[in-house]
Enzyme design. Structure first.
Site, PDB file in Angstrom:
ATOM      1  N   ASP A  58       0.768  -1.135  -0.083  1.00 43.20           N
ATOM      2  CA  ASP A  58      -0.017   0.089   0.206  1.00 43.20           C
ATOM      3  C   ASP A  58       0.906   1.276  -0.081  1.00 43.20           C
ATOM      4  O   ASP A  58       1.941   1.336   0.560  1.00 43.20           O
ATOM      5  CB  ASP A  58      -0.817  -0.012   1.021  1.00 43.20           C
ATOM      6  CG  ASP A  58      -0.068  -0.139   2.455  1.00 43.20           C
ATOM      7  OD1 ASP A  58       0.877  -0.787   2.512  1.00 43.20           O
ATOM      8  OD2 ASP A  58      -0.401   0.556   3.347  1.00 43.20           O
ATOM      9  N   GLU A  59       0.210   2.202  -0.424  1.00 37.87           N
ATOM     10  CA  GLU A  59       0.644   3.651  -0.648  1.00 37.87           C
ATOM     11  C   GLU A  59       2.571   3.712  -0.868  1.00 37.87           C
ATOM     12  O   GLU A  59       3.123   4.480  -0.124  1.00 37.87           O
ATOM     13  CB  GLU A  59       0.760   4.338   0.872  1.00 37.87           C
ATOM     14  CG  GLU A  59      -0.879   4.335   1.383  1.00 37.87           C
ATOM     15  CD  GLU A  59      -1.154   4.889   2.760  1.00 37.87           C
ATOM     16  OE1 GLU A  59      -1.916   5.712   2.849  1.00 37.87           O
ATOM     17  OE2 GLU A  59      -0.434   4.323   3.684  1.00 37.87           O
TER      18      GLU A  59
END
Ligand code: NGO
Length: 523
Positions: A327-328
């Site tokens: 993620d991210e």
């Protein structure tokens, strides 16, 4: 639609007294359909069973059934004050049986009548889940740790129950704030109450590396030495981790460990300069920003590092899954992200584990059998949702954790003292009132493996915080994961949920008394 039997069912316990001693008082038995998660089918009727000081817990010869029997005895003894011996001989009483039937691996059947209560299942997990149902059919005071008056009645009838999904998870972020083994065990016990079966541990992030890796010792000794706000942090030795895994297993939960990569890696980058593209280790980080760190995709040492970490973690993880985050990764280019995931996913497979990633993994090429954990919102772009749906149609399994529905770290409303609100406020009804089977357009129902409620810990640092954010929403997530869609009804659910409050009071769980729920007061 799911119908409640009505208000409390009044039953006469006299017929339940085999010994025929003093006439039993009239007492209320909890209707069979008051349970959370709602059972697949309920057929109420007949006399109740009453647990007395002569009740025995009868198990068949298997070690697994005995273990579940001992667990049940441990739950019942303190509040009933009865001996409740666990035995393989005789009949009647509380019986736990492994047997053939169409229960699936985790389902069970519970039959209750004046002579006893029998739980039958194909495997120990089914027996264990049946025991959780039995627990909820008893008065809330059964959960207290001192002797209570009873009477201990279980309404008559039959429950047949099989889960809708195989993935019913909760995630605990032990990186932003560290939680001890005992704190994790306490949460495991709470998850087990609602038949959850996965504990996802977010073991690494920018603020702390929490699992010992022998070949890279500074990850924990340095990288685990702080947390959000600058506290002392902490980490699990391998023995600690194995103890969590063992304890979770004894409650029929599988541990899913996560090492978040290539972003969310400041703790690792701070511990080993060579993992940085420029060869310079950044300082430890105790803030709450995201997206600023990345492993160096072009350095070979990165993959040696990942290989060591995955190998050592896989070796102490009996479960099937290993979560690699993803993620991210805002400071990794798309091209590098794809390159990184192409290299790392086969490492997970090499050590015998199935890849799980946050849904950004679908922006790369998920390997065959991988699962993507969706954490988007209503407002997530159509393009991003379509990318997840396309992966699902291509065979990637989906675990649903929509942030604006079941992120347990989201505030309930503007007054909630803990938590974040980037995904909006999530009141109890909002967390419950959606259907995982129809949530993401274009995702075949068969691709949905279940639901998981993450609890990120930027603002959460003790068990009381975990409990305030998890309860009552966790019960709703459990029901979404277990119960058939046909039972889904907020109006009925809120009444069943209200009764759980008394149990949480009895257990010392400090929950959020949402105004949406007609809580019952302590009797
Ligand atoms: C996001 C982010 C986490 C935060 C969390 C806070 C995911 C998958 N990445 O969820 O780093 O802690 O929100 O709610």
């Amino acid at each position: 639609m799911f119908r409640l039997l009505g208000s409390l069912l009044l039953v006469t316990a006299a017929g339940a007294f085999a010994g025929g001693a003093a006439p039993a008082p009239r007492a209320a038995a909890t209707p069979l359909d008051r349970v959370i998660p709602a059972p697949t089918s309920v057929d109420a009727g007949g006399s109740p069973y009453r647990i007395t000081d002569s009740t025995r817990i009868r198990v068949d010869g298997s070690r697994e059934a005995r273990r579940v029997g001992e667990y049940l005895a441990d739950v019942l003894r303190p509040s009933t004050g009865y001996r409740l011996p666990v035995t393989t001989s005789g009949s009647g009483g509380i019986q736990l049986r492994l047997g053939k039937g169409s229960f699936g691996a985790e389902g069970y059947r519970l039959d209750s009548g004046s002579k006893g209560v029998t739980i039958t299942a194909a495997g120990p997990s089914g027996l264990f889940h049946g025991v959780q149902t039995l627990r909820q059919l008893l008065p809330a005071a059964v959960e207290k740790d001192s002797v209570q008056p009873g009477p201990w009645l279980i309404a008559g009838g039959t429950i047949k129950d099989t889960p809708r999904y195989g993935w019913r998870g909760a995630m605990l972020d032990v990186s932003r704030h560290f939680f001890t083994v005992d704190q994790v065990k306490r949460y495991i016990d709470q998850l087990a109450l609602y038949k959850m079966n996965k504990l996802h541990l977010h073991l690494s992030d920018d603020q702390g590396w929490r699992i010992a890796i022998d070949s890279w010792p500074r990850l924990t000794t340095y990288g685990g030495s702080t947390q959000v706000g600058g506290g002392p942090g902490g980490y699990y030795t391998k023995a600690d981790y194995k103890e969590i895994v063992r304890y979770a297993g004894s409650r029929h939960l599988e541990v899913v460990p996560e090492i978040d990569m290539p972003g969310h890696t400041n703790a690792a980058l701070a511990s080993y300069a060579e993992l940085n593209c420029d060869g310079v280790a950044p300082p430890l980080y105790t803030g709450t920003e995201v997206g600023f760190s990345s492993l160096c995709v072009d350095k070979e040492v990165t993959y040696d590092f990942v290989d060591d970490v995955v190998r050592e973690l896989a070796a102490i993880t009996p479960g099937r899954y290993l979560h690699i985050g993803g993620d991210e990764a805002h400071s990794t280019s798309h091209e590098d992200f794809v390159k990184f995931m192409d290299r790392v996913q086969p490492i997970v497979a090499k050590y015998g584990k199935t890849v799980v990633g946050w849904h950004q993994l679908t922006g790369a090429t998920p390997v065959k059998g991988a699962l993507a954990q969706y954490w988007g919102l209503d407002s997530t772009s159509a393009e991003e949702k379509a990318q997840v749906a396309a992966a699902a149609r291509g065979g990637t399994g989906i675990v649903l954790s929509p942030a604006d529905r079941i992120y347990l770290d989201m505030k309930y409303d503007a007054n909630t003292p803990l938590g974040l609100s980037w995904a909006g406020y999530v009141e109890v009804q909002r967390a419950y009132d959606w259907d995982p089977g129809e949530y993401l357009a274009g995702v075949p129902a068969s691709a949905v493996r279940g639901v998981e409620a993450p609890l990120w810990s930027e603002t959460i640092s003790k068990s009381a915080d975990i409990e305030y954010m998890a309860f009552p929403r966790l019960a709703g997530v459990a029901e979404l994961g277990w119960s058939p869609a046909s039972t889904h009804d907020w109006g009925d659910y809120r009444v069943r949920l209200a009764a759980q409050g008394l149990r949480w009071d009895a257990m010392g769980i400090g929950y959020y008394r949402s105004p949406q729920v007609p809580w019952e007061s302590v009797s």
